[in-house]
Design a protein around this motif. Sequence first.
Motif, PDB file in Angstrom:
ATOM      1  N   PRO A  46     -19.651  13.721  19.042  1.00 54.62           N
ATOM      2  CA  PRO A  46     -19.334  12.360  19.478  1.00 54.62           C
ATOM      3  C   PRO A  46     -19.783  11.338  18.448  1.00 54.62           C
ATOM      4  CG  PRO A  46     -21.217  13.205  20.691  1.00 54.62           C
ATOM      5  CD  PRO A  46     -20.722  14.326  19.836  1.00 54.62           C
ATOM      6  N   ALA A  47     -19.072  10.241  18.386  1.00 59.06           N
ATOM      7  CA  ALA A  47     -19.419   9.141  17.489  1.00 59.06           C
ATOM      8  C   ALA A  47     -19.633   7.897  18.348  1.00 59.06           C
ATOM      9  CB  ALA A  47     -18.309   8.898  16.474  1.00 59.06           C
ATOM     10  N   PRO A  48     -20.891   7.530  18.635  1.00 65.81           N
ATOM     11  CA  PRO A  48     -21.140   6.361  19.487  1.00 65.81           C
ATOM     12  C   PRO A  48     -20.345   5.150  19.013  1.00 65.81           C
ATOM     13  CG  PRO A  48     -23.183   7.494  19.029  1.00 65.81           C
ATOM     14  CD  PRO A  48     -22.124   8.141  18.169  1.00 65.81           C
ATOM     15  N   TYR A  74     -17.165  15.045  25.652  1.00 61.67           N
ATOM     16  CA  TYR A  74     -18.560  14.815  26.018  1.00 61.67           C
ATOM     17  C   TYR A  74     -19.188  13.702  25.200  1.00 61.67           C
ATOM     18  CZ  TYR A  74     -20.418  17.125  21.798  1.00 61.67           C
ATOM     19  OH  TYR A  74     -20.744  17.441  20.507  1.00 61.67           O
ATOM     20  N   ALA A  75     -20.329  13.238  25.719  1.00 62.23           N
ATOM     21  CA  ALA A  75     -21.203  12.301  25.021  1.00 62.23           C
ATOM     22  C   ALA A  75     -22.604  12.904  25.072  1.00 62.23           C
ATOM     23  CB  ALA A  75     -21.181  10.936  25.697  1.00 62.23           C
ATOM     24  N   GLU A  76     -23.492  12.368  24.274  1.00 63.68           N
ATOM     25  CA  GLU A  76     -24.871  12.860  24.269  1.00 63.68           C
ATOM     26  C   GLU A  76     -25.795  11.796  24.820  1.00 63.68           C
ATOM     27  OE1 GLU A  76     -24.897  15.984  20.561  1.00 63.68           O
ATOM     28  OE2 GLU A  76     -25.133  13.860  20.081  1.00 63.68           O
ATOM     29  N   ASP A  77     -26.774  12.256  25.588  1.00 68.12           N
ATOM     30  CA  ASP A  77     -27.817  11.399  26.137  1.00 68.12           C
ATOM     31  C   ASP A  77     -29.139  12.085  25.824  1.00 68.12           C
ATOM     32  OD1 ASP A  77     -28.958   9.249  27.656  1.00 68.12           O
ATOM     33  OD2 ASP A  77     -29.183  10.633  29.339  1.00 68.12           O
ATOM     34  N   GLY A  78     -29.671  11.812  24.661  1.00 65.75           N
ATOM     35  CA  GLY A  78     -30.853  12.526  24.197  1.00 65.75           C
ATOM     36  C   GLY A  78     -30.485  13.980  23.959  1.00 65.75           C
ATOM     37  N   ALA A  79     -31.235  14.906  24.546  1.00 64.37           N
ATOM     38  CA  ALA A  79     -30.952  16.334  24.388  1.00 64.37           C
ATOM     39  C   ALA A  79     -29.871  16.808  25.355  1.00 64.37           C
ATOM     40  CB  ALA A  79     -32.221  17.142  24.611  1.00 64.37           C
ATOM     41  N   ASN A  80     -29.471  15.951  26.293  1.00 60.21           N
ATOM     42  CA  ASN A  80     -28.476  16.332  27.295  1.00 60.21           C
ATOM     43  C   ASN A  80     -27.056  16.041  26.831  1.00 60.21           C
ATOM     44  OD1 ASN A  80     -30.570  17.023  29.016  1.00 60.21           O
ATOM     45  ND2 ASN A  80     -30.556  15.045  30.058  1.00 60.21           N
ATOM     46  N   ILE A  81     -26.136  16.831  27.345  1.00 56.07           N
ATOM     47  CA  ILE A  81     -24.706  16.624  27.132  1.00 56.07           C
ATOM     48  C   ILE A  81     -24.153  16.091  28.445  1.00 56.07           C
ATOM     49  CG2 ILE A  81     -22.519  17.825  26.775  1.00 56.07           C
ATOM     50  CD1 ILE A  81     -24.123  19.790  24.966  1.00 56.07           C
ATOM     51  N   ASP A 136     -18.310   5.222  29.007  1.00 51.11           N
ATOM     52  CA  ASP A 136     -17.322   4.148  28.849  1.00 51.11           C
ATOM     53  C   ASP A 136     -17.396   3.518  27.458  1.00 51.11           C
ATOM     54  OD1 ASP A 136     -15.215   2.567  29.717  1.00 51.11           O
ATOM     55  OD2 ASP A 136     -16.523   1.049  30.604  1.00 51.11           O
ATOM     56  N   GLY A 137     -18.494   3.728  26.743  1.00 51.68           N
ATOM     57  CA  GLY A 137     -18.633   3.207  25.384  1.00 51.68           C
ATOM     58  C   GLY A 137     -17.902   4.034  24.334  1.00 51.68           C
ATOM     59  N   TYR A 138     -17.258   5.110  24.738  1.00 51.31           N
ATOM     60  CA  TYR A 138     -16.518   5.972  23.818  1.00 51.31           C
ATOM     61  C   TYR A 138     -15.021   5.792  24.031  1.00 51.31           C
ATOM     62  CZ  TYR A 138     -20.814   8.453  22.770  1.00 51.31           C
ATOM     63  OH  TYR A 138     -22.085   8.773  22.348  1.00 51.31           O
ATOM     64  N   GLU A 139     -14.263   5.953  22.974  1.00 51.41           N
ATOM     65  CA  GLU A 139     -12.806   5.898  23.050  1.00 51.41           C
ATOM     66  C   GLU A 139     -12.268   7.260  23.469  1.00 51.41           C
ATOM     67  OE1 GLU A 139     -11.356   4.786  19.223  1.00 51.41           O
ATOM     68  OE2 GLU A 139     -12.572   2.975  19.146  1.00 51.41           O
ATOM     69  N   GLY A 140     -11.160   7.268  24.168  1.00 52.21           N
ATOM     70  CA  GLY A 140     -10.481   8.505  24.466  1.00 52.21           C
ATOM     71  C   GLY A 140     -10.452   8.888  25.928  1.00 52.21           C
ATOM     72  N   TYR A 141     -11.329   8.323  26.739  1.00 53.18           N
ATOM     73  CA  TYR A 141     -11.336   8.679  28.153  1.00 53.18           C
ATOM     74  C   TYR A 141     -10.284   7.909  28.940  1.00 53.18           C
ATOM     75  CZ  TYR A 141     -15.461  11.642  28.068  1.00 53.18           C
ATOM     76  OH  TYR A 141     -16.327  12.661  27.840  1.00 53.18           O
TER      77      TYR A 141
END
Length: 164
Positions: A46-48, A74-81, A136-141
């Motif tokens: 992912p690219a924030p 997917y997006a990343e939230d620290g070590a979580n996907i 929601d901050g990522y494109e494509g969804y």
Amino acid sequence: MDDITTQTARPKRATSLPPRWIIRGFWVGHRALLRATGDRVGLAAPAPGGRFGMLRLRTLGRRSGQEREAVIGYAEDGANIVTLAMNGWGAAEPAWLLNLRAHPEAHVDLVGGETRRVRAREATGDERDRLWALIDGYEGYGDLEAMPALRGTPTAVVVLEPAD
């Protein structure tokens, strides 16, 4: 008056889904691309502020017990996907979510050949709201305000935590 103040707002287009066979064909093609290229094409980090990432999720079938694969964003939230459990924004829950509810332990294959063992859970409450905003901050969804309404049921926000 300058040009900025005289412009009118564009009307919003009605949100609709493409036919199911197009969505299904896209995902079948994506998995075929991964197989044909030995995973060199089709997975992405992912690219924030840019595109979401793409990973392969390997679950155990809830009835068969056999390994099943799905390619998901997917997006990343620290070590979580973090991902949204949507089925091309269709009403039915995706099979991979049903599999994770039955067997939360899974594996993810990421770009660069990295594989992780993960344990799935569904986010709720404030955490769900925070993660929804993150995605929601990522494109494509697509339009995360309008598209979920097409499902008729809430869209689960799934957290894949490291299982180690």
